[in-house]
Design a protein around this motif. Structure first.
Motif, PDB file in Angstrom:
ATOM      1  N   LYS A   1       5.155   3.542   2.227  1.00  0.00           N
ATOM      2  CA  LYS A   1       4.380   2.143   2.087  1.00  0.00           C
ATOM      3  C   LYS A   1       4.233   1.523   3.102  1.00  0.00           C
ATOM      4  CE  LYS A   1       7.879  -0.888   0.338  1.00  0.00           C
ATOM      5  NZ  LYS A   1       8.161  -1.470  -0.819  1.00  0.00           N
TER       6      LYS A   1
ATOM      7  N   ILE B   1       0.811  -1.026   0.070  1.00  0.00           N
ATOM      8  CA  ILE B   1       0.048   0.129  -0.138  1.00  0.00           C
ATOM      9  C   ILE B   1       1.077   1.334  -0.069  1.00  0.00           C
ATOM     10  CG2 ILE B   1      -1.794   1.278   1.231  1.00  0.00           C
ATOM     11  CD1 ILE B   1      -2.723  -1.096   2.545  1.00  0.00           C
ATOM     12  N   TYR B   2       0.784   2.090  -1.107  1.00  0.00           N
ATOM     13  CA  TYR B   2       1.515   3.327  -1.123  1.00  0.00           C
ATOM     14  C   TYR B   2       0.659   4.366  -0.884  1.00  0.00           C
ATOM     15  CZ  TYR B   2       5.436   0.840  -3.586  1.00  0.00           C
ATOM     16  OH  TYR B   2       6.433   0.384  -3.768  1.00  0.00           O
ATOM     17  N   PHE B   3       1.347   5.414  -0.063  1.00  0.00           N
ATOM     18  CA  PHE B   3       0.580   6.709   0.164  1.00  0.00           C
ATOM     19  C   PHE B   3       1.536   7.781  -0.559  1.00  0.00           C
ATOM     20  CE2 PHE B   3       0.225   4.024   3.807  1.00  0.00           C
ATOM     21  CZ  PHE B   3      -1.058   3.845   4.015  1.00  0.00           C
TER      22      PHE B   3
ATOM     23  N   ASP C   1     -10.444   2.414   5.519  1.00  0.00           N
ATOM     24  CA  ASP C   1      -9.374   3.026   4.481  1.00  0.00           C
ATOM     25  C   ASP C   1      -8.195   3.312   5.551  1.00  0.00           C
ATOM     26  OD1 ASP C   1     -10.833   2.731   2.279  1.00  0.00           O
ATOM     27  OD2 ASP C   1     -11.567   4.724   2.309  1.00  0.00           O
ATOM     28  N   LYS C   2      -7.107   2.734   5.266  1.00  0.00           N
ATOM     29  CA  LYS C   2      -5.835   3.385   5.977  1.00  0.00           C
ATOM     30  C   LYS C   2      -5.287   4.541   5.363  1.00  0.00           C
ATOM     31  CE  LYS C   2      -4.330  -1.326   7.183  1.00  0.00           C
ATOM     32  NZ  LYS C   2      -3.262  -2.374   7.329  1.00  0.00           N
ATOM     33  N   GLN C   3      -4.826   5.373   6.154  1.00  0.00           N
ATOM     34  CA  GLN C   3      -4.075   6.852   5.801  1.00  0.00           C
ATOM     35  C   GLN C   3      -3.039   7.026   6.623  1.00  0.00           C
ATOM     36  OE1 GLN C   3      -2.820   8.793   3.686  1.00  0.00           O
ATOM     37  NE2 GLN C   3      -5.074   9.200   2.810  1.00  0.00           N
TER      38      GLN C   3
ATOM     39  N   ARG D   1      -4.900   6.113  -2.174  1.00  0.00           N
ATOM     40  CA  ARG D   1      -4.180   5.220  -1.898  1.00  0.00           C
ATOM     41  C   ARG D   1      -3.711   4.252  -2.957  1.00  0.00           C
ATOM     42  NH1 ARG D   1      -7.400   2.507   0.424  1.00  0.00           N
ATOM     43  NH2 ARG D   1      -8.878   4.158   0.236  1.00  0.00           N
TER      44      ARG D   1
ATOM     45  N   ASP E   1     -10.582   7.824  -1.404  1.00  0.00           N
ATOM     46  CA  ASP E   1     -11.454   7.548  -0.248  1.00  0.00           C
ATOM     47  C   ASP E   1     -13.020   7.836  -0.555  1.00  0.00           C
ATOM     48  OD1 ASP E   1      -9.108   7.312   1.148  1.00  0.00           O
ATOM     49  OD2 ASP E   1      -9.298   9.293   1.901  1.00  0.00           O
TER      50      ASP E   1
ATOM     51  N   VAL F   1       0.536   5.594  10.715  1.00  0.00           N
ATOM     52  CA  VAL F   1      -0.880   5.093   9.917  1.00  0.00           C
ATOM     53  C   VAL F   1      -2.015   5.309  10.912  1.00  0.00           C
ATOM     54  CG1 VAL F   1      -1.765   3.420   8.305  1.00  0.00           C
ATOM     55  CG2 VAL F   1       0.604   3.957   8.449  1.00  0.00           C
TER      56      VAL F   1
END
Length: 302
Positions: free
Chosen positions: A36, A25-27, A81-83, A112, A137, A75
């Motif tokens: 990530k 998972i990249y931000f 949703d992870k942020q 994401r 999101d 995180v």
């Protein structure tokens, strides 16, 4: 590390390949910062670019030197949703949030990018089959954009990278010389652009429906969008007579020029804008794509 990407095709049946493979998972943050969760869990992995070099022109593009660190407590989770938490992350790496999250001007984007990876070690390089999926999101788990690439990377000293490149040979047509952070930012920006264009189209459709319900007046078959957004040119590019790459050229974008968007059109996954100079609102310059073919933005929103 020297890395390039070449876009490949997706399955005709609409399925998402590489299921069960590693999925990071990249931000999106900036081209010089990769954030990530490796395989979607654990501590946040922060990768910062400290320098880059094309070895005096001996390489086809810049090799990038990265340093990595693992950060805890960066995180959060909003719903499903992870942020990433911008301030916690900035504190952990010792940089201002504005310097770390360049794309969002100090704040994380509401998107994401998940990347499935199937790695294969070659004699002189590593090849990775990559599937990028951008999730915005509030989009109910539906990816806004899906793209597949073949990534080739060579690691080591500049001398060893140059030597290995001689064995790898010429880069294939359409190769994008970039690291994962740059690719993630490009995909995230295009996903947001496409989502915005879809929202505009949905808004027009709803407005048209409302008008038809309120009045028997027959509407014109085509309704044009009149956005008021303004942009500044950050990369040169062509201005064309119509919203596609085959249309005739009518001019060139000059870096620093400020323009107003008069109309939008989405074609083959690219967002096109019909623009005019801010100082000459009535003079249409023509059409230009929001991004280059390699995904880099030509226009920055003011």
């Amino acid at each position: 590390e020297f890395r390039y990407f070449v876009q490949t095709t997706l399955p005709d049946d609409g399925s998402l390949p590489l299921e069960g493979k590693r999925e990071d998972i990249y931000f999106p943050a900036s081209e010089a910062a990769g954030l990530k969760l490796r395989n979607g869990k654990g501590k946040l992995e922060v990768k910062l670019r400290t320098r880059c070099s094309d070895f005096g022109g001996s390489l086809p593009g810049p090799a990038e030197y990265w340093v990595k660190q693992l950060c805890s407590g960066c995180v959060s989770k909003a719903g499903e949703d992870k942020q990433v938490d911008a301030q916690s992350c900035a504190h952990a790496v010792g940089k201002p949030a504005e310097e770390l999250f360049v794309v969002g001007r100090g704040h994380p984007l509401n998107v994401r990018v998940l990347c499935r990876k199937n790695r294969k070690q070659m004699h002189h390089s590593e090849e990775v089959d990559c599937l990028f999926m951008a999730f915005i999101d509030g989009q109910s788990g539906r990816p806004a954009l899906v793209e597949r690439y073949q990534s080739v990377s060579i690691e080591g000293s500049l001398e060893s990278i140059q030597s290995d490149m001689e064995h790898v040979g010429l880069l294939p047509p359409g190769a994008i010389m970039a690291g994962y952070p740059a690719m993630v930012n490009s995909i995230a920006q295009r996903a947001l652009d496409l989502c915005q264009a879809e929202c505009i189209e949905l808004g027009i459709a709803q407005r048209t429906l409302d008008l038809r319900q309120e009045s028997p007046v027959v509407l014109e078959p085509e309704v044009h969008v009149q956005p008021s957004r303004q942009y500044q040119v950050i990369k040169t590019g062509d201005i064309r007579s119509a919203p596609n790459s085959d249309a005739s050229k009518t001019g060139r974008l000059e870096i620093g020029l400020r323009v107003r968007c008069m109309e939008e059109h989405v074609s083959a996954g690219r967002v096109w804008l019909r623009i005019c100079k801010i100082s000459d609102a009535g003079e249409c310059l023509g059409w230009t794509a929001l991004t280059k073919k390699n995904g880099k933005r030509k226009l920055s929103l003011l």
